[in-house]
Structures are given as structure tokens and as C-alpha cells.
Write an enzyme that holds these catalytic residues in place. Structure first.
Site, short mmCIF file in Angstrom:
data_model
loop_
_atom_site.label_atom_id
_atom_site.label_comp_id
_atom_site.label_asym_id
_atom_site.label_seq_id
_atom_site.Cartn_x
_atom_site.Cartn_y
_atom_site.Cartn_z
CD GLU A 1 -3.78 3.19 35.39
OE1 GLU A 1 -3.70 2.19 34.66
OE2 GLU A 1 -3.28 4.29 35.09
CG ASP B 1 -3.00 -0.85 33.86
OD1 ASP B 1 -4.12 -0.36 33.58
OD2 ASP B 1 -1.93 -0.28 33.59
CB ILE C 1 -7.20 -0.34 29.51
CG1 ILE C 1 -8.64 -0.86 29.48
CG2 ILE C 1 -6.66 -0.21 28.10
CD1 ILE C 1 -9.61 0.06 28.70
CG ASP C 2 -0.15 -0.45 30.58
OD1 ASP C 2 -0.26 0.65 31.13
OD2 ASP C 2 0.91 -0.88 30.11
CB THR D 1 -5.88 4.36 28.55
OG1 THR D 1 -5.86 3.46 29.66
CG2 THR D 1 -7.27 4.91 28.42
CG ASP E 1 1.77 1.38 34.54
OD1 ASP E 1 0.68 1.34 33.97
OD2 ASP E 1 2.20 2.40 35.14
C1 IPD Z 1 0.74 4.26 30.60
C2 IPD Z 1 1.43 3.36 29.63
C3 IPD Z 1 2.55 4.09 28.94
C4 IPD Z 1 3.55 4.65 29.90
C5 IPD Z 1 2.86 5.51 30.95
C6 IPD Z 1 1.73 4.74 31.63
P1 IPD Z 1 -1.91 3.87 30.95
O1 IPD Z 1 -0.32 3.58 31.28
O2 IPD Z 1 1.94 2.21 30.28
O3 IPD Z 1 3.28 3.26 28.06
O4 IPD Z 1 4.50 5.42 29.20
O5 IPD Z 1 3.85 5.85 31.91
O6 IPD Z 1 1.08 5.58 32.54
O7 IPD Z 1 -2.16 5.30 31.31
O8 IPD Z 1 -2.09 3.62 29.50
O9 IPD Z 1 -2.62 2.89 31.80
CA CA Z 2 -1.29 1.62 32.97
#
Ligand code: IPD
Ligand code: CA
Length: 262
Positions: free
Chosen positions: A67, A83, A85-86, A88, A210
Site C-alpha cells: 500500500e 497492507d 496496517i489496515d 490506520t 485491503d
Molecule cells: C481502509 C480501511 C477501511 C476502508 C477503506 C480503506 P487503510 O484502509 O480498510 O475500512 O473503508 O476503504 O482504505 O487506509 O486503513 O489502510
Molecule cells: Ca488498507
């Protein structure tokens, strides 16, 4: 367990331990990406660097898509999708719903996936054709749930115009289902579906990092994961649920034309 899965799990655990030990406070320096609410912390980058180093040490020549760092060039059939950190925003606010996600693709197909939730002490794994697991527990998604009784997870993008449409779509879904959950991590939403903690999930705008690993966890638990109108899952749209509920939710969402934002 395949060698790919074992390596992915070891690396996701190491990155998760590092993140748990160095969790930030809100005063930490953060940058923004696509919009003022789309944050990246120094630890997102440190986690991805650690993961890239470990992958390349064990499997030099494999390709990596992350990412934060984009795609590592190469001509290998194997690509790791990361990813660091998903969730964040949850990470930044001290909420436990964040994860390290690592998928392994061979010739474009995800064959192994790991989603590590360090703050909850949960590690989800899946291997293609071999099932999905939470630790040692085999996962099966909920089946036979009608739309009106479905607990539906979703998420929202960071862009303002997309969010405006997503708000209209969720307003149409909410009166038709048991309730909505917005957990803040696509990867965790899909793993929760696999574990029967929610019945369905949909979102527009998620990326391969993701949903790569968690998508395999969900499908190996028995769920269907696709876009609209039989298209494959993609950043355009994702719907996930057991067969039956999938079709009901699909038709409700398709009627809202949820891909209409700019
Ligand atoms: C996000 C998370 C979130 C989702 C967003 C993503 P991130 O990733 O997965 O649940 O709604 O579309 O971008 O920015 O925390 O790596
Ligand atoms: Ca993510």
C-alpha cells in the site's frame, strides 16, 4: 501448511509485534495521502519496510505490491500483496481494529493469506482449497440468513464526493437489514464475515492490499466475493456473503447504482 503461508504468517506476526510495541499516540507526526482524512503514520512505512525486507530475504526475485511503497518490479509468477496496517485510523486512535495483511498470489491468483490482528491476539489464515482458520479453529461463514436479518459491514472511502454517494447507498440499505457495522478495516470486516461475526460486507473503493488476504479467508469460509453484475471483485466494488444472502444484497445494492460517483 504451505511454505508460502508459513512464511507470510511469520512475517505478519513479526510486523504485528513491532507495531504493538511502538503504537503511537495521537501526537505522532502523520502525513496525509488522497485526502486530509487519509492518514499514513511512520509506522505504516516501517511495517511495510520490515515486511518487504523479510520477503526478499527469503524469496529474492518475487514481486511485491504494498500500500505504501507501490509495486516492486520483477518477472516472477509470485507476487506478495501487503497492507502494512489496515485500519490506520483505528491504529492512530488506539482502537484495536487494525491488522497486518499479507497475501501471496501465483499467476494472479491468491493462494495464501494472513491477517494478523495484534491488538486482539487473533491471526486469520487461509490457503486456496484448504480452508480458512482463526488460529486452530476452522471458519465457516453464516449461511441461511435472510437480508432482513443480516448484520452488514461496510466502509467508506476518503474522498468527499465518493462519501456523499456512499452515504446515500447506506441510507437505502439500513432500513432493509438487521443493522450496519463500520469497523474501519476492510481486512477485518472480511475476516469477521468468515468467523460469523457479521453476515455480509460491501464497499466501493477497496484495493488489492485491503482484500487480498482477507478475501481468501472469506471465500475459503464458504462466502462468495464479487463485484456487481458478476464482475470479479475489484476497487470498483466488492460484495461478500454466503450464497443466497449474496444475491439479495447484490440486487439491493445494484438498484442504488453505487458506482456513480466521480
Ligand atoms: C481502509 C480501511 C477501511 C476502508 C477503506 C480503506 P487503510 O484502509 O480498510 O475500512 O473503508 O476503504 O482504505 O487506509 O486503513 O489502510
Ligand atoms: Ca488498507
Amino acid at each position: 501448511m504451505s511454505d508460502f503461508l508459513r512464511l507470510a504468517e511469520d512475517i505478519a506476526r513479526e510486523a504485528g509485534d513491532m507495531l504493538l510495541a511502538k503504537r503511537p499516540t495521537m501526537s505522532e507526526e502523520i502525513e496525509t495521502k488522497s485526502s486530509p482524512t487519509d492518514v499514513v503514520t511512520a509506522l505504516d512505512k516501517a511495517s511495510e519496510e520490515l515486511i518487504r525486507e523479510r520477503i526478499l530475504a527469503a524469496r529474492p526475485g518475487d514481486r511485491i505490491l504494498g500500500e505504501e511503497g507501490g509495486e516492486e518490479p520483477g518477472d516472477s509468477d509470485v507476487r506478495w500483496v501487503v497492507d502494512p496496517i489496515d485500519g490506520t485510523v483505528n491504529f492512530l486512535y488506539g482502537l484495536p481494529e487494525w491488522a497486518v495483511s499479507i497475501a501471496v498470489e501465483v499467476n494472479g491468483q491468491v493462494v495464501a493469506g494472513v491477517v494478523n490482528l495484534p491488538a486482539r491476539g487473533e491471526v486469520y489464515t487461509a490457503a486456496l482449497g484448504e480452508g480458512a482458520w482463526l488460529g486452530a479453529e476452522r471458519l465457516r461463514c453464516n449461511t441461511g440468513v435472510p437480508l432482513a436479518q443480516a448484520l452488514v459491514a461496510t466502509g467508506f472511502g476518503y474522498g468527499v464526493s465518493r462519501r456523499a454517494v456512499q452515504g446515500q447507498v447506506v441510507a437505502a440499505v439500513l432500513p432493509r437489514v438487521r443493522d450496519i457495522r463500520r469497523g474501519g478495516s476492510c481486512a477485518i470486516d472480511l475476516c469477521s464475515l468468515a468467523a460469523g461475526r457479521v453476515d455480509a460486507y460491501y464497499e466501493r473503493g477497496i484495493n488489492p492490499w485491503d482484500y487480498g488476504a482477507a478475501g481468501l479467508v472469506a471465500t475459503e469460509s464458504g462466502a462468495r466475493l464479487e463485484g456487481l453484475h458478476g464482475r470479479p471483485v475489484s476497487p470498483e466494488f466488492a460484495i461478500c456473503a454466503a450464497p443466497g444472502l449474496f444475491e439479495e444484497l447484490h440486487d439491493l445494492l445494484a438498484a442504488q447504482n453505487p458506482e456513480r460517483d466521480a
